[in-house]
Design a protein around this motif. Structure first.
Motif, PDB file in Angstrom:
ATOM      1  N   PHE A   1       0.835  -1.202   0.000  1.00 23.42           N
ATOM      2  CA  PHE A   1       0.000   0.000   0.000  1.00 23.42           C
ATOM      3  C   PHE A   1       0.873   1.257   0.000  1.00 23.42           C
ATOM      4  O   PHE A   1       0.627   2.212  -0.751  1.00 23.42           O
ATOM      5  N   MET A   2       1.913   1.250   0.832  1.00 24.93           N
ATOM      6  CA  MET A   2       2.846   2.387   0.874  1.00 24.93           C
ATOM      7  C   MET A   2       3.534   2.573  -0.476  1.00 24.93           C
ATOM      8  O   MET A   2       3.670   3.702  -0.974  1.00 24.93           O
ATOM      9  N   ASP A   3       3.973   1.467  -1.081  1.00 20.78           N
ATOM     10  CA  ASP A   3       4.627   1.539  -2.387  1.00 20.78           C
ATOM     11  C   ASP A   3       3.714   2.187  -3.423  1.00 20.78           C
ATOM     12  O   ASP A   3       4.136   3.045  -4.210  1.00 20.78           O
ATOM     13  N   ILE A   4       2.453   1.752  -3.427  1.00 23.39           N
ATOM     14  CA  ILE A   4       1.501   2.258  -4.418  1.00 23.39           C
ATOM     15  C   ILE A   4       1.262   3.752  -4.230  1.00 23.39           C
ATOM     16  O   ILE A   4       1.300   4.530  -5.195  1.00 23.39           O
ATOM     17  N   THR A   5       1.038   4.164  -2.982  1.00 24.71           N
ATOM     18  CA  THR A   5       0.749   5.582  -2.750  1.00 24.71           C
ATOM     19  C   THR A   5       1.956   6.458  -3.045  1.00 24.71           C
ATOM     20  O   THR A   5       1.810   7.601  -3.486  1.00 24.71           O
ATOM     21  N   LYS A   6       3.159   5.931  -2.813  1.00 23.80           N
ATOM     22  CA  LYS A   6       4.358   6.704  -3.153  1.00 23.80           C
ATOM     23  C   LYS A   6       4.533   6.811  -4.663  1.00 23.80           C
ATOM     24  O   LYS A   6       4.827   7.887  -5.200  1.00 23.80           O
ATOM     25  N   LYS A   7       4.356   5.680  -5.325  1.00 20.79           N
ATOM     26  CA  LYS A   7       4.569   5.662  -6.782  1.00 20.79           C
ATOM     27  C   LYS A   7       3.583   6.576  -7.505  1.00 20.79           C
ATOM     28  O   LYS A   7       3.963   7.327  -8.416  1.00 20.79           O
TER      29      LYS A   7
END
Length: 266
Positions: A256-262
């Motif tokens: 989830f963190m990866d997606i929101t950062k990307k």
């Protein structure tokens, strides 16, 4: 033909989490009924409940897995009850009738490429019984696998994701992100093509693994990942649940963190 993935990219992505697995994993199952199911003593229940979620899980996989194998052919009634415990008490899936679930397990165990319907339930039993060749195919595991394929360009095809109840994963529907990255697959040359009611389903076939092959392909993929990710640690190389537990644990947090950062950097 087995679908090809870049195993090194999966391993590189998961390397950052493997040492933290004992703290990442937090699934805490209810185990009291294992006393009446002749699998644990009351003392064992107390001792196991005192462990961390990770250590508790490892104990359950060994003890319950062994018991399932012991009674598979010698005590069908107890085997069925233990399967129901795995799916309902341990897995938290309580909506289906017991009779339907038992039939589901029998069908699952008799097929090399089992039906995708309720694969999240059936594969729980398969993973307990045969941890060296079966993983749990649930929404979290598939979500994490697909994110690695998408974000690391680790393959050309994606796994169908079983329905899940996690609001964070629902909010960022990975199927939509996959389709957007591969938008050319869905661009019609004529607008009238969009009148075809199976337009999306037919387009999806170019990207998503056929459901009848999905479980076979996931097992094969996780086996290859495990051999490299845990190289030198025989127990973790052979028991696929160590890799599966990472995939399960990171789905609604780290991924989830990866997606929101990307997608948050424009």
């Amino acid at each position: 033909m087995t679908i090809k993935f870049d195993i090194d990219k999966f391993v590189t992505h998961l390397e950052r989490y493997k040492s933290d697995l004992p703290t990442l994993y937090n699934w805490n199952a209810k185990i009291d009924r294992l006393v009446e199911l002749e699998t644990l003593t009351e003392n064992q229940v107390t001792e196991i409940n005192a462990l961390s979620a990770y250590e508790k899980e490892l104990q359950l996989k060994k003890i319950v897995g062994q018991k399932l194998n012991d009674v598979l052919k010698t005590n069908p009634d107890l085997f069925d009850k233990l399967c129901l415990w795995v799916i309902k008490d341990w897995g938290g899936i309580t909506t289906a009738s017991d009779n339907n679930t038992i039939s589901l397990i029998k069908d699952f165990l008799n097929q090399d490429r089992p039906n995708f319907n309720r694969i999240a339930s059936a594969s729980k039993v398969g993973a307990y019984l045969f941890p060296d060749r079966n993983v749990i195919y649930d929404s979290r595991v598939a979500y994490s696998i697909n994110w690695i394929i998408l974000s690391e360009n680790a393959g050309q095809q994606y796994f169908p994701i079983p329905e899940g109840r996690n609001s964070k994963m629902s909010a960022f529907d990975l199927n939509v992100l996959i389709r957007l990255k591969n938008i050319s697959v869905y661009q019609p040359t004529e607008i009238t093509y969009l009148d075809h009611r199976l337009y999306i389903k037919n387009s999806d076939k170019k990207l998503f693994i056929n459901k009848k092959d999905a479980y076979f392909e996931l097992n094969n993929l996780v086996k290859q990942i495990s051999q490299k990710l845990w190289k030198g640690d025989i127990e973790k190389e052979q028991n696929l649940y160590f890799t599966e537990m990472i995939l399960f644990s990171i789905a609604d947090r780290e991924v989830f963190m990866d997606i929101t950062k990307k997608y948050g950097t424009n």
